[in-house]
Design an enzyme around this catalytic site. Structure first.
Site, PDB file in Angstrom:
ATOM      1  N   MET A  31      40.162  37.565  40.895  1.00 22.27           N
ATOM      2  CA  MET A  31      41.325  36.808  41.346  1.00 22.27           C
ATOM      3  C   MET A  31      41.866  35.930  40.219  1.00 22.27           C
ATOM      4  O   MET A  31      42.632  35.000  40.455  1.00 22.27           O
ATOM      5  CB  MET A  31      40.981  35.962  42.573  1.00 22.27           C
ATOM      6  N   GLY A  32      41.456  36.249  38.984  1.00 28.08           N
ATOM      7  CA  GLY A  32      41.958  35.493  37.846  1.00 28.08           C
ATOM      8  C   GLY A  32      41.172  34.228  37.582  1.00 28.08           C
ATOM      9  O   GLY A  32      40.046  34.074  38.041  1.00 28.08           O
ATOM     10  N   ASP A  36      33.520  33.118  31.312  1.00 26.75           N
ATOM     11  CA  ASP A  36      32.558  33.978  30.626  1.00 26.75           C
ATOM     12  C   ASP A  36      31.822  34.919  31.571  1.00 26.75           C
ATOM     13  O   ASP A  36      31.378  35.994  31.157  1.00 26.75           O
ATOM     14  CB  ASP A  36      31.537  33.128  29.862  1.00 26.75           C
ATOM     15  N   GLY A  37      31.668  34.509  32.830  1.00 26.15           N
ATOM     16  CA  GLY A  37      31.036  35.408  33.792  1.00 26.15           C
ATOM     17  C   GLY A  37      31.834  36.688  33.963  1.00 26.15           C
ATOM     18  O   GLY A  37      31.278  37.798  33.956  1.00 26.15           O
ATOM     19  N   HIS A  38      33.144  36.548  34.111  1.00 30.20           N
ATOM     20  CA  HIS A  38      34.010  37.723  34.206  1.00 30.20           C
ATOM     21  C   HIS A  38      33.980  38.526  32.907  1.00 30.20           C
ATOM     22  O   HIS A  38      33.912  39.759  32.926  1.00 30.20           O
ATOM     23  CB  HIS A  38      35.460  37.305  34.483  1.00 30.20           C
ATOM     24  N   GLN A  62      41.756  36.946  52.143  1.00 24.60           N
ATOM     25  CA  GLN A  62      40.430  36.334  52.157  1.00 24.60           C
ATOM     26  C   GLN A  62      40.479  34.813  52.171  1.00 24.60           C
ATOM     27  O   GLN A  62      39.453  34.157  52.009  1.00 24.60           O
ATOM     28  CB  GLN A  62      39.583  36.841  50.989  1.00 24.60           C
ATOM     29  N   GLY A 148      29.634  40.364  40.094  1.00 26.78           N
ATOM     30  CA  GLY A 148      28.635  39.383  39.701  1.00 26.78           C
ATOM     31  C   GLY A 148      27.634  39.110  40.807  1.00 26.78           C
ATOM     32  O   GLY A 148      27.990  39.058  41.985  1.00 26.78           O
ATOM     33  N   ASP A 151      27.940  35.988  43.488  1.00 28.38           N
ATOM     34  CA  ASP A 151      28.398  36.208  44.862  1.00 28.38           C
ATOM     35  C   ASP A 151      27.565  37.339  45.455  1.00 28.38           C
ATOM     36  O   ASP A 151      28.048  38.449  45.690  1.00 28.38           O
ATOM     37  CB  ASP A 151      29.885  36.553  44.875  1.00 28.38           C
ATOM     38  N   ARG A 188      35.502  27.119  39.646  1.00 32.74           N
ATOM     39  CA  ARG A 188      35.567  25.839  40.364  1.00 32.74           C
ATOM     40  C   ARG A 188      34.972  24.683  39.564  1.00 32.74           C
ATOM     41  O   ARG A 188      35.163  23.527  39.932  1.00 32.74           O
ATOM     42  CB  ARG A 188      34.848  25.963  41.704  1.00 32.74           C
TER      43      ARG A 188
END
Length: 283
Positions: A31-32, A36-38, A62, A148, A151, A188
């Protein structure tokens, strides 16, 4: 240079041509507000596939009635720059009106996997996730899709969806990417105050405590939950919303621990709700 595609029709045209030539496609749905995780998932895809496609789409389905869809961070120019730096070939950034041109005639309902944890707090959330992921898989037709483990409930639900709907895609779960001090990277985190940021590291530390208890032979969920809760209460000012132990990927609440488990945390700070987890035990 990464190419920006903004319509479903053009994306489908590119994918069909790629499939005809035997090209393997890796896909990272997002979702943009990328971090770094993405980018770790993008790098993994780039190293494995001929083409890597990243979707950037803030999915209205969602978001619940008390969740602000309009306030979700959008930074497509920055996201495009970030994925370009790590080698993504295409960013798919469709408009809501293109993804949902009319009212949906068929509702997708997840079932028991969505009745616990995050799903219990956000009714309908995972129905929206599964709907958009189904649509994206049909548009992009990936060979591999990357999600990931942060989630973890979403990952379990997507894996079940792929099985139930016979999608010809392999789901790759990517380990949680953390800051140097252990905080799970998240879009977040920018909403945390300086004090909250210092406290937030204790989410991951509490999970390491849970892991140590498990490795020392503790198999009573209540003991682990109580110890983790006590630790968090003494180290953070945020509201502890959840400390739970479930089987994984079945997501059945555990009392006497057997097999593979998923220990989940959720803490609400002033402007950010953070989640973290650890998956431990034999499958």
């Amino acid at each position: 240079m990464t190419k920006l595609i903004t319509t479903v029709k053009e994306m489908q045209h590119i994918v069909k041509a790629a499939k005809r030539s035997g090209t393997t496609i890796g896909f990272i749905p997002t979702m943009g507000a990328l971090h770094d995780g993405h980018l770790t998932m993008v790098r993994e895809s780039v190293s494995t596939n001929d083409i890597t496609i990243v979707s950037v789409f803030v999915n209205p389905l969602q978001f619940g009635p008390n969740e602000d869809f309009d306030a979700y961070p959008r930074q497509i120019d920055k996201d495009l720059e970030l994925v370009s730096e790590v080698g993504a070939d295409i960013v798919f950034h469709p408009a809501v009106e293109d993804m949902y041109p009319g009212e949906l005639g068929i509702d997708v309902k997840v079932g028991p996997l969505a009745d616990v944890l995050e799903g219990a707090k956000r009714p309908g959330h995972f129905d929206g996730v599964v709907t958009v992921v189904n649509k994206l898989f049909n548009i992009v037709m990936p060979d591999y899709a990357y999600f990931g483990k942060k989630d973890a409930q979403q990952l379990a639900i997507v894996e079940q969806m792929v099985k139930d709907f016979n999608h010809a895609v392999e789901i790759i779960g990517i380990d949680i990417v953390r800051e140097a001090d252990g905080l799970a990277k998240s879009s977040r985190n920018v909403y945390l105050t300086e004090q909250e940021r210092q406290e937030a590291v204790h989410l991951s530390k509490s999970l390491l405590l849970a892991q140590a208890l498990y490795q020392d032979g503790e198999r009573q969920s209540k003991v682990i939950i109580d110890r983790v809760t006590e630790y968090l209460e003494s180290h953070i000012s945020g509201r502890i919303e959840e400390v739970a132990v479930y089987s994984y990927p079945q997501l059945v609440e555990q009392h006497e621990i057997t097999g593979r488990i998923f220990i989940s945390l959720a803490v609400k700070f002033s402007k950010a709700r953070l989640i973290d987890n650890i998956i431990i035990g034999a499958e």
